[in-house]
Design an enzyme around this catalytic site. Structure first.
Site: not given
Ligand SMILES: *Cc1c(COP(=O)(O)O)cnc(C)c1O
Length: 821
Positions: A370, A561-562, A567, A669, A673
């Protein structure tokens, strides 16, 4: 045992879906299971009674599915994951049973609003983020596409922490999702196993038979007891089992100690067992590295393996046929110790010789990688591993010897490659590499997006890939369209049905038919109306919870998101500051009203991530209160992002922020969505964004920034952010404002270090991508002002997101890795 033939036993009466009958059943459960009458019942009681009625219908299908698998003698899939981020289950079950309208009507007959009680169900957050949510989507898809499967994990008493804000800082509070009981689960004491730690290893047989078998005498022992939760597939075709383990002491109370007056010491065993499965490590994309974490990993791996082997031997007799009847998938390296555990079971308990055990093991396991982030690659200090799992340490050495000899002799690997593939990292203190163990112990190693899989071959597993070139394969992640479209966005679902019929509900790729109406003005208008209604729902929630006044006609620009530096929430915040400067300097321009929405949790020990949350809140306070902005820009950090919040925010988003440094997000992901709910994406060519662009077409997705190859090249040549920042007026001014305390007047130096880090090293290349990001945001503004263009693109995104269904992902795993279907 003397038991009547199953076919002659009485069967439960068939159930109807008539709302008045459902209402009677709810009252019946309320009376006899909860012990209350309708006038005394509180909302929680109605929820419990409703769940019990739904549960009975699920159980009917559950028993039928289990029966069918036994009769077919079919192969089963075992999905081992330390995380299952399942969220609430009631709407999922009702919707997949096809009883949504009937249940709503039944409750209405009783004067109860299903939407009110639905929100009382706790959000089961037994995971951190994407990895755990993927496991939950996979469970639902396996039931949907009729793969007989068990999910195995841990029943954490305290799952993901609840995030609250205190003066803009994240504070973590324990979440007690089991406080009101859990009507979905069934304790299965009869399927308990003993789990050992520590102790000594002895030769198994005095006569010397069995070269490899050993007798492990653990020092500490616990009992693993499972709790089963049924997982309902779409149209309730199949119901699978999520089996979560809890630890119990062998001796709940040490009576000797108790009688001797040591009342605390008498509960020592109990407390240690309780600690084992008490909390989820709240770290995402970092290896937790604590002894308790290794204990959790082994505890749930061993319990699951014992259960799988017990079931196999019971039904098929011969342990040697395990790979024909069981496919075990390791979700990341967290369950990688399973490889050594299966070897132990085969060699020590079933007297199979090493080479045959190794063959059985490898044919049974698949491993999903992952992340490529170095800090996330799990490894354990050899002394710790040896102390907790002495027998497994021996097996790791034995596996390693076989591996390295083969690589050296047959493949002529040189020293550098040998040390790269070794299960033991010798570069510093000696450590067991769990990624390498999972790789060599599996017949399939998959990445989670096309780009990520290619990078795996070039980076972490380059040498193992050279040794075993057929093992690495790609399975691009997906999301279940039931939860992420039908349930969370009923307005859009109804609109799509009216436009293209129901085929997409069983085959999400049939959504492509929406291409035909993407430019239809009447359809666009209805599509926009659905989006607007979803935005009103979110703005009302923000008004009620946070006292905010949000204009639902503004663009909802969302990054949820986290919180992690890769990110790049920071890139988004800096752009907000730059835009704020622009609006104040040029108030006469036609600015597009925007609301920048943020949400996400930071690992409690991740200093910079927590600082970024504080920055978002500091920037929000200043911008939202500045009259010069005239409401054109708002910044909102929504606390406690979780699955339930995602179900509200995805349908309300106009713009999806997927802006990670290229090469660092394995798949994502959240991106899928958003797309499925009709948001446009602004993003880098990272993870599954690359494949989203291929599916929706480059003109329908806003890609900016460096590619993964460019990021790698820049790093290799010695990337220097300072000159880049100095060349960009927008960026240097925004950074100067942040660093000088414009947003932190109470502590002007708060962000000096954060900003300095961007000047000095900027590992995540915020500076390198800033100008192209900012330019793309203005391009997005341009599209927004042309509503036909915007909604045409949004509809085309929905049309082409069908491929990103986790049903497709699961079918690929089933046929290409597991050998089922
Ligand atoms: C989908 C989801 C994630 C994963 O989001 P990414 O943007 O892919 O990181 C994390 N948390 C929750 C609650 C989710 O629903």
């Amino acid at each position: 045992m003397n038991r009547a033939n199953a076919s002659t036993l009485p069967k439960p009466a068939p159930r109807t879906s008539d709302p008045s009958v459902l209402a009677e059943e709810i009252v019946e459960r309320l009376t006899y299971r909860i012990g209350k009458n309708a006038t005394a019942a509180k909302s929680h009681d109605w929820l419990a009674a409703t769940i019990l009625v739904i549960r009975d219908r699920v159980i009917d299908r559950w028993i039928a599915s289990t029966q069918k698998t036994y009769e077919d003698e079919g192969k089963r899939v075992y999905y081992l994951s330390l995380e299952f981020l399942i969220g609430r289950l009631m709407r999922d079950a009702v919707s997949n049973l096809g009883l949504m309208d009937e249940m709503r009507d039944a409750l209405a007959l009783l004067g109860v609003d299903i939407d009110v009680i639905r929100e009382l169900e706790p959000d089961a957050a037994l995971g951190n983020g994407g990895l755990g949510r993927l496991a939950a989507c996979f469970m639902e898809s396996m039931a949907t596409v009729d793969v007989p499967a068990y999910g195995y994990g841990i029943r954490y008493v305290n799952g993901m922490f609840r995030q609250e804000m205190s003066d803009g800082w994240q504070v973590e509070l324990p979440e007690t999702w089991l406080a009101h009981g859990n009507n979905w689960e069934f304790e299965r004491r009869e399927a308990s196993y003993e789990i050992g730690f520590g102790g000594t290893v002895e030769l198994a047989a005095a006569d010397g038979s069995g070269d490899h078998a050993r007798h492990w005498k653990p020092h500490d022992r616990f009992i693993a007891t499972p709790y089963d939760t049924p997982v309902v597939g779409w149209r309730a075709n199949r119901v699978n089992t999520l089996r979560l383990w809890t630890a119990q002491p062998i001796d709940p109370i040490l009576l000797d100690a108790f009688n001797a007056g040591d009342h605390i010491g008498a509960l020592k065993e109990s407390n240690r067992a309780e600690a084992l499965t008490r909390v989820l490590y709240p770290a995402d994309s970092t290896a937790a590295g604590q002894e308790l974490r290794l204990q959790q990993e082994y505890f749930f791996s061993s319990a699951s393996l014992q259960d799988i082997v017990r079931r196999h031997v019971q039904y098929f007799g011969d342990i040697r046929t395990l790979p024909d009847k069981a496919a075990i998938q390791l979700n990341d390296t967290h369950p990688a110790v399973s490889v050594a555990e299966l070897m132990r079971i085969l060699i020590d308990l079933h007297n199979i010789d090493f080479d045959e055990a190794w063959d059985i093991t490898r044919r049974t396991f698949g491993y999903t990688n992952h992340t490529l982030l170095p800090e996330a690659l799990e490894s354990w200090p050899v002394p710790l591993f040896e102390r907790l799992l002495p027998r497994h340490m021996q097996l790791v050495y034995a596996i390693n010897a076989k591996l390295l000899i083969q690589a050296r002799r047959e493949h002529h690997f040189e020293d550098a490659a040998i040390s790269a593939i070794s299960l033991i990292d010798e570069s510093g203190d000696r450590r067991v590499r769990m990624g390498n163990l999972a790789f060599v112990g599996a017949h399939s190693i998959n990445g989670v997006s096309a780009l990520h899989t290619e990078l795996m071959k070039e980076t972490v597993f380059a040498d193992l890939h050279r040794l075993y070139p057929d093992r690495i394969n790609n399975k691009t992640n997906g999301i279940t369209p039931r939860r992420w479209l039908f349930q969370c966005n009923p307005g859009l679902t109804t609109l799509i049905r009216e436009a293209i019929g129901d085929a997409f509900m069983d085959d999400s790729e049939a959504l492509v038919a929406l291409d035909g109406v993407a430019d239809d003005a009447a359809f666009q208008e209805k599509f926009a109306a659905v989006k607007h209604a979803n935005k009103i729902v979110l703005s009302n929630l923000l008004r009620d919870r946070m006292g905010l006044k949000i204009d639902p006609s503004a663009m909802f620009d969302t990054q949820i998101k986290r919180i992690h530096e890769y990110k790049r929430q920071l890139l988004n915040i800096i752009e907000a500051v730059a835009l704020y400067d622009q609006i104040r300097s040029h108030p006469e321009r036609d600015w597009v009203p925007r609301v920048k929405l943020f949400g996400g949790k930071a690992a409690p020990s991740y200093h910079n991530a927590k600082l970024i949350i504080k920055l978002a809140n500091d920037v929000a306070r200043v911008i939202n209160h500045d009259p010069a902005v005239q409401g054109l820009l708002k910044v909102v950090f929504i606390p406690n992002y979780n699955v339930s919040m995602a179900e509200i925010m995805m349908p309300a988003a106009d713009l999806s922020e997927q802006i990670s440094t290229a090469g660092m997000e394995a798949s994502g992901t959240g991106n899928m969505k958003f797309g499925l709910n009709g948001a446009l994406t602004i993003g880098t060519l990272d993870g599954a964004n690359v494949e989203m662009r291929d599916h929706v077409g480059a003109e329908n997705i806003m890609i900016f920034g460096l590619t993964a190859a460019e990021v790698a090249a820049k790093r290799a040549e010695g990337y220097k952010p300072r000159p880049i920042i100095e060349q960009s007026r927008e960026l240097s001014q925004a950074l100067a404002a942040i660093a000088s305390g414009v947003f932190s007047p109470d502590d002007r130096n708060r962000y000096a270090g954060l900003v300095n880090g961007l000047y000095e090293h900027d590992w995540f290349m915020v500076a390198a991508d800033f100008d192209s990001y900012s330019a793309m945001q203005r391009h997005v503004d341009g599209i927004w002002t042309d509503k036909a263009d915007w909604y045409g693109k949004a509809i085309r995104n929905v049309a082409h997101m069908g491929w990103f269904s986790s049903d497709r992902t699961i079918r690929q795993y089933a046929s290409e890795i597991w050998g089922v279907l």
